[in-house]
Scaffold this motif. Structure first.
Motif, PDB file in Angstrom:
ATOM      1  N   ALA A  86      13.773  -1.917  -7.454  1.00 51.88           N
ATOM      2  CA  ALA A  86      12.570  -2.648  -7.866  1.00 51.88           C
ATOM      3  C   ALA A  86      11.876  -3.269  -6.655  1.00 51.88           C
ATOM      4  O   ALA A  86      10.640  -3.254  -6.567  1.00 51.88           O
ATOM      5  N   GLN A  87      12.648  -3.791  -5.716  1.00 49.59           N
ATOM      6  CA  GLN A  87      12.056  -4.368  -4.504  1.00 49.59           C
ATOM      7  C   GLN A  87      11.363  -3.292  -3.678  1.00 49.59           C
ATOM      8  O   GLN A  87      10.270  -3.513  -3.155  1.00 49.59           O
ATOM      9  N   ILE A  88      11.989  -2.142  -3.554  1.00 49.98           N
ATOM     10  CA  ILE A  88      11.382  -1.037  -2.808  1.00 49.98           C
ATOM     11  C   ILE A  88      10.086  -0.602  -3.477  1.00 49.98           C
ATOM     12  O   ILE A  88       9.062  -0.385  -2.815  1.00 49.98           O
ATOM     13  N   ALA A  89      10.099  -0.480  -4.797  1.00 48.68           N
ATOM     14  CA  ALA A  89       8.903  -0.079  -5.537  1.00 48.68           C
ATOM     15  C   ALA A  89       7.799  -1.117  -5.361  1.00 48.68           C
ATOM     16  O   ALA A  89       6.621  -0.757  -5.194  1.00 48.68           O
ATOM     17  N   GLU A  90       8.165  -2.386  -5.385  1.00 51.19           N
ATOM     18  CA  GLU A  90       7.177  -3.457  -5.196  1.00 51.19           C
ATOM     19  C   GLU A  90       6.572  -3.390  -3.793  1.00 51.19           C
ATOM     20  O   GLU A  90       5.367  -3.542  -3.612  1.00 51.19           O
ATOM     21  N   ARG A  93       4.191  -0.505  -3.662  1.00 51.32           N
ATOM     22  CA  ARG A  93       2.964  -0.826  -4.386  1.00 51.32           C
ATOM     23  C   ARG A  93       2.105  -1.782  -3.568  1.00 51.32           C
ATOM     24  O   ARG A  93       0.902  -1.592  -3.434  1.00 51.32           O
ATOM     25  N   ARG A  94       2.737  -2.777  -2.991  1.00 47.42           N
ATOM     26  CA  ARG A  94       2.012  -3.783  -2.228  1.00 47.42           C
ATOM     27  C   ARG A  94       1.334  -3.175  -1.008  1.00 47.42           C
ATOM     28  O   ARG A  94       0.205  -3.520  -0.677  1.00 47.42           O
ATOM     29  N   PHE A  95       2.028  -2.271  -0.336  1.00 50.38           N
ATOM     30  CA  PHE A  95       1.478  -1.684   0.876  1.00 50.38           C
ATOM     31  C   PHE A  95       0.863  -0.295   0.641  1.00 50.38           C
ATOM     32  O   PHE A  95       0.535   0.415   1.590  1.00 50.38           O
ATOM     33  N   ARG A  96       0.756   0.068  -0.617  1.00 55.07           N
ATOM     34  CA  ARG A  96       0.144   1.341  -1.032  1.00 55.07           C
ATOM     35  C   ARG A  96       0.800   2.531  -0.339  1.00 55.07           C
ATOM     36  O   ARG A  96       0.135   3.427   0.180  1.00 55.07           O
ATOM     37  N   ILE A  97       2.101   2.533  -0.353  1.00 53.98           N
ATOM     38  CA  ILE A  97       2.876   3.634   0.223  1.00 53.98           C
ATOM     39  C   ILE A  97       3.322   4.527  -0.926  1.00 53.98           C
ATOM     40  O   ILE A  97       3.839   4.071  -1.922  1.00 53.98           O
ATOM     41  N   LEU A  98       3.113   5.798  -0.761  1.00 53.70           N
ATOM     42  CA  LEU A  98       3.523   6.731  -1.826  1.00 53.70           C
ATOM     43  C   LEU A  98       4.920   7.142  -1.663  1.00 53.70           C
ATOM     44  O   LEU A  98       5.641   7.491  -1.043  1.00 53.70           O
TER      45      LEU A  98
END
Length: 98
Positions: A86-90, A93-98
């Motif tokens: 969840a932290q990695i996904a956040e 998302r925050r840094f717009r990394i796919l």
């Protein structure tokens, strides 16, 4: 492990911890161990078969408790892994990394 299996392991851990914390089940484990130990000690010197069966019974009670404890431990590890995912996904998302 995929997130579904991690979630299932975490949910099982909660249920297993509830069982370990349950006074009725804890009392049942303790009562069985005490009864088996008393019967084991009361066997006659020639009653090897009965002692072996009672020894196995005592150990099985412990193995059931150990199995529940292992489920709790595995579930805690799964929960930690879910939190990390969840932290990695956040971060993504925050840094717009796919």
């Amino acid at each position: 492990m995929d997130e579904i299996k991690l979630g299932e392991a975490a949910a099982k851990a909660v249920r297993a911890q509830d069982l370990l914390d349950n006074e009725l089940l804890s009392g049942a484990f303790k009562g069985l161990e005490d009864n088996y130990t008393a019967a084991w000690r009361a066997t006659g010197i020639a009653d090897v078969g009965a002692r072996e069966k009672l020894f196995l019974a005592i150990n099985i009670v412990g193995k059931v408790r150990d199995h529940l404890t292992a489920i709790v431990t595995n579930g805690k590890l799964a929960q930690a892994e879910l939190e990390e995912l969840a932290q990695i996904a956040e971060r993504r998302r925050r840094f717009r990394i796919l």
